[in-house]
Design an enzyme around this catalytic site. Structure first.
Site, mmCIF file in Angstrom:
data_model
loop_
_atom_site.group_PDB
_atom_site.id
_atom_site.type_symbol
_atom_site.label_atom_id
_atom_site.label_comp_id
_atom_site.label_asym_id
_atom_site.label_seq_id
_atom_site.Cartn_x
_atom_site.Cartn_y
_atom_site.Cartn_z
ATOM 1 N N LYS A 112 0.865 -1.196 0.000
ATOM 2 C CA LYS A 112 0.000 0.000 0.000
ATOM 3 C C LYS A 112 0.890 1.230 0.000
ATOM 4 C CE LYS A 112 -4.450 1.008 0.240
ATOM 5 N NZ LYS A 112 -5.573 0.235 -0.325
HETATM 6 P P1 NAD Z 1 -13.120 7.730 -3.288
HETATM 7 O O1 NAD Z 1 -12.081 8.768 -3.043
HETATM 8 O O2 NAD Z 1 -13.580 7.470 -4.682
HETATM 9 O O3 NAD Z 1 -14.423 8.012 -2.395
HETATM 10 C C1 NAD Z 1 -14.377 8.224 -1.009
HETATM 11 C C2 NAD Z 1 -15.756 8.680 -0.558
HETATM 12 O O4 NAD Z 1 -15.756 8.800 0.859
HETATM 13 C C3 NAD Z 1 -16.178 10.035 -1.102
HETATM 14 O O5 NAD Z 1 -17.564 9.998 -1.384
HETATM 15 C C4 NAD Z 1 -15.931 10.976 0.079
HETATM 16 O O6 NAD Z 1 -16.753 12.120 0.028
HETATM 17 C C5 NAD Z 1 -16.319 10.056 1.209
HETATM 18 N N1 NAD Z 1 -15.767 10.487 2.496
HETATM 19 C C6 NAD Z 1 -14.535 10.967 2.768
HETATM 20 N N2 NAD Z 1 -14.427 11.246 4.075
HETATM 21 C C7 NAD Z 1 -15.613 10.901 4.625
HETATM 22 C C8 NAD Z 1 -16.116 10.945 5.934
HETATM 23 N N3 NAD Z 1 -15.386 11.408 6.940
HETATM 24 N N4 NAD Z 1 -17.376 10.507 6.141
HETATM 25 C C9 NAD Z 1 -18.127 10.041 5.115
HETATM 26 N N5 NAD Z 1 -17.692 9.975 3.857
HETATM 27 C C10 NAD Z 1 -16.450 10.411 3.623
HETATM 28 O O7 NAD Z 1 -12.535 6.393 -2.634
HETATM 29 P P2 NAD Z 1 -12.939 4.877 -2.954
HETATM 30 O O8 NAD Z 1 -12.003 4.363 -3.951
HETATM 31 O O9 NAD Z 1 -14.400 4.777 -3.149
HETATM 32 O O10 NAD Z 1 -12.547 4.207 -1.566
HETATM 33 C C11 NAD Z 1 -13.454 4.155 -0.470
HETATM 34 C C12 NAD Z 1 -13.041 3.035 0.450
HETATM 35 O O11 NAD Z 1 -13.046 1.819 -0.299
HETATM 36 C C13 NAD Z 1 -11.645 3.172 1.040
HETATM 37 O O12 NAD Z 1 -11.634 2.636 2.336
HETATM 38 C C14 NAD Z 1 -10.808 2.322 0.116
HETATM 39 O O13 NAD Z 1 -9.613 1.866 0.737
HETATM 40 C C15 NAD Z 1 -11.787 1.202 -0.168
HETATM 41 N N6 NAD Z 1 -11.458 0.437 -1.362
HETATM 42 C C16 NAD Z 1 -11.484 1.018 -2.595
HETATM 43 C C17 NAD Z 1 -11.154 0.253 -3.704
HETATM 44 C C18 NAD Z 1 -11.200 0.804 -5.104
HETATM 45 O O14 NAD Z 1 -11.027 0.018 -6.051
HETATM 46 N N7 NAD Z 1 -11.472 2.071 -5.302
HETATM 47 C C19 NAD Z 1 -10.805 -1.100 -3.553
HETATM 48 C C20 NAD Z 1 -10.820 -1.662 -2.276
HETATM 49 C C21 NAD Z 1 -11.145 -0.880 -1.194
#
Ligand code: NAD
Length: 419
Positions: A112
């Site tokens: 990571k």
């Molecule tokens: P992203 O940046 O696309 O979206 C993040 C979202 O969270 C946004 O809507 C933002 O407004 C919201 N957010 C931020 N702070 C917040 C808070 N304090 N309270 C509520 N909402 C809040 O990110 P993503 O890629 O969707 O990732 C989200 C989660 O999913 C993370 O934990 C990430 O590690 C996990 N994840 C993502 C992927 C991927 O392929 N994108 C894969 C595995 C895990």
């Protein structure tokens, strides 16, 4: 010159990750020496990332890449641009990737990375300079057979395109050095939606296994970024209701169900909270709304003892990484709330990243049906294994998932040997 420093230490994310590891290792009776070996990260790199801002001043950010365990293959894991990024968080997320890749049986280890920055305050040009400088400084440990980044919070397909370009300037055309790229640069169809799709598929399996009809269910989703938006899309497409979603500034709630396609269209150009449907709720209120499935899809640690006691859902399906503390897990177990763990429910992202890497190495591309079919196959097999262990050993789904993953990594380490 402004020097950005990480925020004061907020949680011990890595201790939390290791607590979950220890609980599973205890249930397995894992030997102490192999335990120590599996818990320690293989390599950690911390770099300063100075860039020129558009206004001519210089700013220095801090960047990290942690390679946790590579016994089963090259390190694999996302790159996060967020103000909360610090070494402890990156280490914890790298460890989770070790267990996730093992559980899904994809031939990668766990890694990571991240940069401690407020990506929303950077212009596109500043973000590009930041990405290229960071990659330049960590590229000695990257590569298609060493360590392969992917998108995470604050990074996207465009960021991955800059990474591929920066890496390629030194090493020649190497699309397999990063995943989550745009389709035009060798990305895979289905990668963008893969994390949300796996959350939805696990929700369906969990609902069926524990007696809730997914098609007639209600869901509440915290976070409406890549993971949350796609999960909402797939759930809504079955006719089930998504009652609430949120962003960092709060959420919207409609007990009749939100119009998800219209909301997805709305957030392309406008702020989530300006959507005309639904009542405004805080993120804390959102976690306590009555529903079948609560889906944390934002940041880690949001479900701790206090918020877990207020949860009013039958299931927690973890789209985010590490949203639930070990204490909250205990509360959920006491209260009979089923938790589908992150290393299963959001594993679609790394699984389709694996498909992208395979396609890049072969320079032979799959169509959407093939990606979907292979993803379903991998997730179904992983769900079945986790559910069987849960039943046979009488442990919660998270512990079952960790037990399967730890066993696979321990075997690989053992066969490689120490010398
Ligand atoms: P992203 O940046 O696309 O979206 C993040 C979202 O969270 C946004 O809507 C933002 O407004 C919201 N957010 C931020 N702070 C917040 C808070 N304090 N309270 C509520 N909402 C809040 O990110 P993503 O890629 O969707 O990732 C989200 C989660 O999913 C993370 O934990 C990430 O590690 C996990 N994840 C993502 C992927 C991927 O392929 N994108 C894969 C595995 C895990």
């Amino acid at each position: 010159m402004v020097v950005s420093s990480p925020p004061r230490h907020k949680t011990t994310d890595f201790e939390i990750a290791n607590r979950q590891f220890d609980l599973a290792a205890d249930a397995m009776g894992l030997d102490d020496q192999i335990r120590t070996l599996l818990k320690k990260p293989f390599r950690e790199l911390k770099v300063s990332v100075p860039i020129r801002l558009d206004n001519g001043s210089t700013r220095v950010f801090l960047g990290y890449r942690v390679q946790h365990n590579g016994a089963r293959g090259p390190f694999k894991g996302g790159l996060r641009f967020h103000p909360d990024v610090d070494l402890d968080e990156v280490r914890a997320l790298a460890a989770l990737m070790t267990w996730k890749t093992a559980l899904l049986h994809v031939p990668f280890g766990g890694g990571k990375g991240g940069v401690n920055c407020s990506h929303k305050e950077l212009s596109l040009a500043e973000k590009e300079r930041l990405t290229r400088k960071f990659i330049g400084r960590i590229s000695i440990i990257l590569g298609p057979n060493r360590d392969i980044p992917a998108p995470d919070v604050g990074t996207d397909a465009q960021t991955m395109a800059w990474i591929m370009d920066s890496y390629g300037r030194k090493s020649g055309y190497t699309p397999a050095c990063v995943t989550g790229k745009p389709l035009e640069l060798g990305g895979s169809v289905g990668r963008d939606s893969a994390t949300g799709r796996s959350t939805f598929l696990v929700l369906e399996e969990a609902g069926k296994a524990f007696g809730v009809d997914p098609g007639a269910s209600t869901s509440v989703i915290q976070g409406f970024g890549n993971a949350g938006r796609w999960a909402a899309h797939f759930i809504h497409a079955t006719g089930a209701k998504v009652l609430a979603v949120s962003g960092s500034k709060g959420g919207l709630y409609d007990p009749q169900g939100l119009d998800i396609p219209a909301l997805v269209e709305h957030v392309r150009t406008k702020h989530l909270l300006d959507f005309p449907q639904g009542k405004k709720v805080t993120n804390k209120e959102l976690l306590a709304l009555p529903c079948d499935f609560l889906i944390p899809a934002a940041l880690g640690g949001v479900l701790h003892e206090e918020t877990a006691r207020a949860v009013n859902a039958k299931f927690v399906i973890e789209a985010a990484n590490a949203p639930t503390t070990p204490r909250a897990d205990e509360v959920f177990e006491e209260r009979g709330i089923i938790v589908a763990p992150d290393i299963l429910a959001n594993a679609g992202g790394v699984t389709v990243s694996y498909f992208e890497w395979v396609q890049n190495l072969q320079q032979f591309f799959w169509d959407a049906d093939q990606v979907d079919r292979e993803l379903r196959k991998k997730l179904k097999a992983s769900w079945d294994a986790v559910y069987a262990t849960h039943r046979d050993k009488g442990v919660a789904l998270r512990r079952a998932a960790f037990m399967i993953a730890i066993d696979r990594v321990a075997r690989a380490e053992g066969m490689r040997g120490l010398e």
